[in-house]
Design an enzyme around this catalytic site. Structure first.
Site, mmCIF file in Angstrom:
data_model
loop_
_atom_site.group_PDB
_atom_site.id
_atom_site.type_symbol
_atom_site.label_atom_id
_atom_site.label_comp_id
_atom_site.label_asym_id
_atom_site.label_seq_id
_atom_site.Cartn_x
_atom_site.Cartn_y
_atom_site.Cartn_z
ATOM 1 C CB CYS A 2 -9.985 -38.751 -25.308
ATOM 2 S SG CYS A 2 -9.807 -38.694 -23.533
ATOM 3 N NE ARG A 27 -13.912 -36.926 -30.002
ATOM 4 C CZ ARG A 27 -14.733 -37.896 -30.376
ATOM 5 N NH1 ARG A 27 -15.411 -37.781 -31.494
ATOM 6 N NH2 ARG A 27 -14.882 -38.991 -29.660
ATOM 7 C CD1 TRP A 71 -13.157 -32.976 -21.433
ATOM 8 C CD2 TRP A 71 -13.805 -34.924 -20.534
ATOM 9 N NE1 TRP A 71 -14.243 -32.733 -20.621
ATOM 10 C CE2 TRP A 71 -14.657 -33.902 -20.063
ATOM 11 C CE3 TRP A 71 -14.046 -36.224 -20.099
ATOM 12 C CZ2 TRP A 71 -15.716 -34.137 -19.181
ATOM 13 C CZ3 TRP A 71 -15.093 -36.462 -19.221
ATOM 14 C CH2 TRP A 71 -15.914 -35.429 -18.778
ATOM 15 C CG ASN A 95 -12.151 -41.728 -26.641
ATOM 16 O OD1 ASN A 95 -12.615 -41.458 -25.542
ATOM 17 N ND2 ASN A 95 -12.803 -41.520 -27.769
ATOM 18 N N GLY A 96 -11.614 -43.235 -23.509
ATOM 19 C CA GLY A 96 -12.522 -44.105 -22.759
ATOM 20 C C GLY A 96 -12.049 -44.305 -21.338
ATOM 21 C CD GLU A 478 -31.592 -27.324 -24.932
ATOM 22 O OE1 GLU A 478 -31.528 -28.221 -24.092
ATOM 23 O OE2 GLU A 478 -30.673 -27.083 -25.733
ATOM 24 C CE LYS A 482 -27.476 -25.495 -25.173
ATOM 25 N NZ LYS A 482 -28.194 -26.689 -25.493
ATOM 26 C CD GLU A 485 -24.318 -26.793 -22.727
ATOM 27 O OE1 GLU A 485 -23.558 -27.756 -22.671
ATOM 28 O OE2 GLU A 485 -25.320 -26.780 -23.466
ATOM 29 C CG HIS A 501 -45.917 -26.666 -5.573
ATOM 30 N ND1 HIS A 501 -46.900 -26.820 -4.624
ATOM 31 C CD2 HIS A 501 -46.562 -26.529 -6.748
ATOM 32 C CE1 HIS A 501 -48.094 -26.806 -5.214
ATOM 33 N NE2 HIS A 501 -47.912 -26.625 -6.508
ATOM 34 C CE LYS A 600 -21.644 -31.083 -30.256
ATOM 35 N NZ LYS A 600 -22.828 -30.325 -29.798
#
Ligand code: M6R
Length: 605
Positions: A2, A27, A71, A95-96, A478, A482, A485, A501, A600
């Site tokens: 948010c 964000r 969000w 926010n939170g 990584e 990428k 996402e 394995h 973000k």
């Protein structure tokens, strides 16, 4: 996550609020809203982009208002759950997460309040209303309510006929902007540089009252607080897209400059000094016997690369822990250990909490490696190294990662020097390699057309595997992160030696296997692992070095990076993987900069 923007000013603040929300779009959010006082309350909300809210707000004039991008945490993305939430004549954005919201909601329902959303924020709005019955001043009511909230939050409140905005924060970011014609608040500075560069970072538990001509701050202890005014150096251009199609593309291509800026302080240096990490660093980095790295996501992958460097160069044991795990597990504290928190945003709730947890266990040697000055994690740590990547807007982290790697290499080499394990010759060579990094990355970027040609072959796939060994195992992780996402293709990173394995069972012609194959001492081992894939019909896409002895054959496609870069090779090898995921996402038509469900700045647990 948010985003909050609040403004009380002589000018019409509606365009300021809308522009601020646009700057916070990166964000991550799913709905947006605004509450304006003129002098009664007007509330506008929309699901989707800020542009839709802007259309609704066209023609509105106000001098006093709060705005929000949401969000979703409590309740689905919808208009009824979008902020601001109102109670009587007041409006709240938040926010939170309020952890005790269920208990408070039950109490408020019993007192007769009806809820029109599924959010925890509406609880705050009604709780302030209820408190105002006995504590009539808005500021004092917010102070009283803050004491009852458990969780992490940043909150802004306005009330009809009042001339102020009241804000408070605990565990979520919020800063004030002091303007010529009024005062402002926002989740980050990028929302406010349109009106002012004079910023005040609120501390935990601060409550502030903003009026057109005054700002009053009271600390968590209830007494008046003086907070330092910082001049923001954030450049307006840095948050503009310019000629690029997406922020992620811009940020991938900005990596040479970002690395050059981050490494500027060693520009003319003949030797490394612990002072790079802060004034207290010579003392704190002396005799470091072990290192604990705490981070999340991409930042954690940077930490995993650093583990190889620190152990190899400095001979110091290093562990890397996912912050959300470390903060809740029973661990054996080592007060002498150097704790390194890595974070692009400096606001990631889990990383911040993990540092606080380490400190609570007596571990005081803390170093923040961060891209945002004055962020919560920087302020929490004794030492700091600021990467100078500039604002990273795309949700997928790119330039933050490579600059973190450069900074972590500096740390490893500095610790090696402190430990007496770095000869002057090696030190000089490392400095030369670091200085040449921007040019080396620039050359890797030239591979884009060839990578673009590969991307089309991934777009219709459901799964992909990324392999690497040693230093490049975290790079495989990584690369997989990428791809998943931003293209929503399920991807896993594996150490290539681990393939047999278990994951080898997944390999068939429909599963592209990407491998990072630098010309290092593990190359021959890696090639054996690639044979295992080829023997099962897997389609291999290999990123090799110019001199890696890996040749194209049916089912084995090779792209070569221009040069082999020794220990710093991960900084180069991640770049083609960033480009690959970017181009796959383009082919798939996903929202590259704002992938679904992600944010973000992850300021909630
Ligand atoms: O701001 P931080 O570096 O603390 O963020 C950590 C992660 O949330 C972040 O790296 C995330 O994994 C990125 N979306 C990855 O691209």
């Amino acid at each position: 996550m948010c985003g909050i923007v609040a403004a009380v000013a002589e000018r019409n603040i509606v365009p300021v609020l809308i522009e601020g929300l646009k700057k916070l779009e990166y964000r991550g959010y799913d709905s947006a809203g605004v509450a304006l006082l003129n002098p009664t309350l007007t509330r506008l909300r929309s699901v989707g982009r800020v542009a839709e809210l802007a259309a609704q707000a066209e023609g509105q004039v106000a001098h006093h208002g709060i705005a929000h991008t949401r969000w979703a945490t409590h309740g689905v993305p919808s208009q009824r759950n979008a902020h601001p939430h109102v109670s009587g004549g007041l409006a709240v954005v938040h926010n939170g997460i309020i952890e005790n919201y269920a208990e408070l909601k039950a109490e408020l329902q019993a007192a007769g309040y009806a809820f029109s959303s599924d959010t925890d924020t509406e609880v705050v709005a009604h709780l302030i209303s209820e408190t105002l019955k006995t504590v009539p001043e808005l500021f004092a009511a917010v102070q009283a309510v803050a004491k009852r909230l458990i969780g992490a939050y940043a909150i802004a409140v306005i009330r009809e006929w009042d001339d102020c905005i009241v804000v408070t924060r605990h565990g979520a970011p919020l800063l004030l902007g002091l303007g010529e014609d009024g005062n402002y608040a926002a989740s980050d500075a990028s929302a406010l540089i349109q009106v002012t560069r004079r910023m005040v970072y609120l501390e935990e538990g601060d409550v502030a009252e903003l009026k057109r001509g005054t700002v009053r701050i009271v600390g968590a202890d209830g007494t008046a607080a003086e907070r330092t005014v910082h001049e923001s150096t954030l450049s307006a251009d840095a948050v503009e897209l310019g000629d690029y199609a997406h922020y992620m593309q811009k940020e991938i291509f900005e990596q040479p400059q970002a690395l050059a800026a981050t490494l500027e302080m060693i520009g003319g240096a003949q030797s490394l000094t612990p002072n790079l990490f802060g004034v207290a660093a010579p003392e704190m980095l002396k005799d470091v016997k072990s290192v604990l790295i705490l981070a999340c996501g991409t930042s954690c992958h940077a930490g995993m690369v650093a583990r190889y460097w620190i152990e190899q160069l400095a001979g110091i044991p290093c562990t890397v822990e996912i912050a959300s795990e470390y903060r809740y597990r029973v661990s054996v504290p080592n007060p002498e250990q150097l704790v390194v928190a890595i974070s692009q945003s400096g606001e990631t709730a889990d990383t911040l909490a993990s540092v606080k947890h380490a400190k609570s266990l007596g571990m005081g040697r803390t170093l923040a490696l961060c891209n945002v000055p004055e962020s919560a994690i920087v302020r929490e740590c004794a030492l700091r190294f600021l990467t100078r990547a500039g604002p990273e807007i795309g949700v997928a982290s790119t330039k933050a990662f490579t600059t973190q790697l450069a900074a972590l290499f500096l740390l490893a080499a500095t610790l090696a020097k402190q430990a007496g394990r770095l000869s002057a010759d090696e030190e000089a060579k490392h400095l030369v390699s670091l200085r040449h990094l921007p040019v080396a990355v620039q050359k890797v970027l030239a591979l884009e057309p060839a990578i673009k040609a590969w991307a089309g072959r991934f777009a219709d796939k459901q799964h992909a595997l990324f392999l690497g060994r040693g230093l490049h195992y975290p790079i495989a992780l990584e690369g997989a992160l990428k791809l998943k996402e931003i293209s929503y293709i399920h991807a896993e990173g594996y150490p290539a030696g681990e393939l047999k394995h278990g994951p080898l069972a997944l390999v068939d012609k429909n599963m592209p296997v990407v491998s990072v194959a630098p010309n290092d001492f593990l190359l021959e081992k890696l090639k054996s692992n690639l044979k295992e894939v080829a023997a099962r019909g897997g389609e291999l896409y290999v990123f090799a070095d110019a001199d890696s002895a890996v040749d194209e054959e049916p089912g084995l496609h090779v792209l070569r990076l221009p040069e082999h870069y020794g220990l710093l090779s991960p900084v180069l090898h991640v770049v083609p993987l960033q480009l690959l995921s970017y181009h796959v996402a383009l082919v798939k038509g996903t929202d590259v900069d704002k992938p679904r469900n992600l944010a973000k700045s992850v300021t909630v647990e």
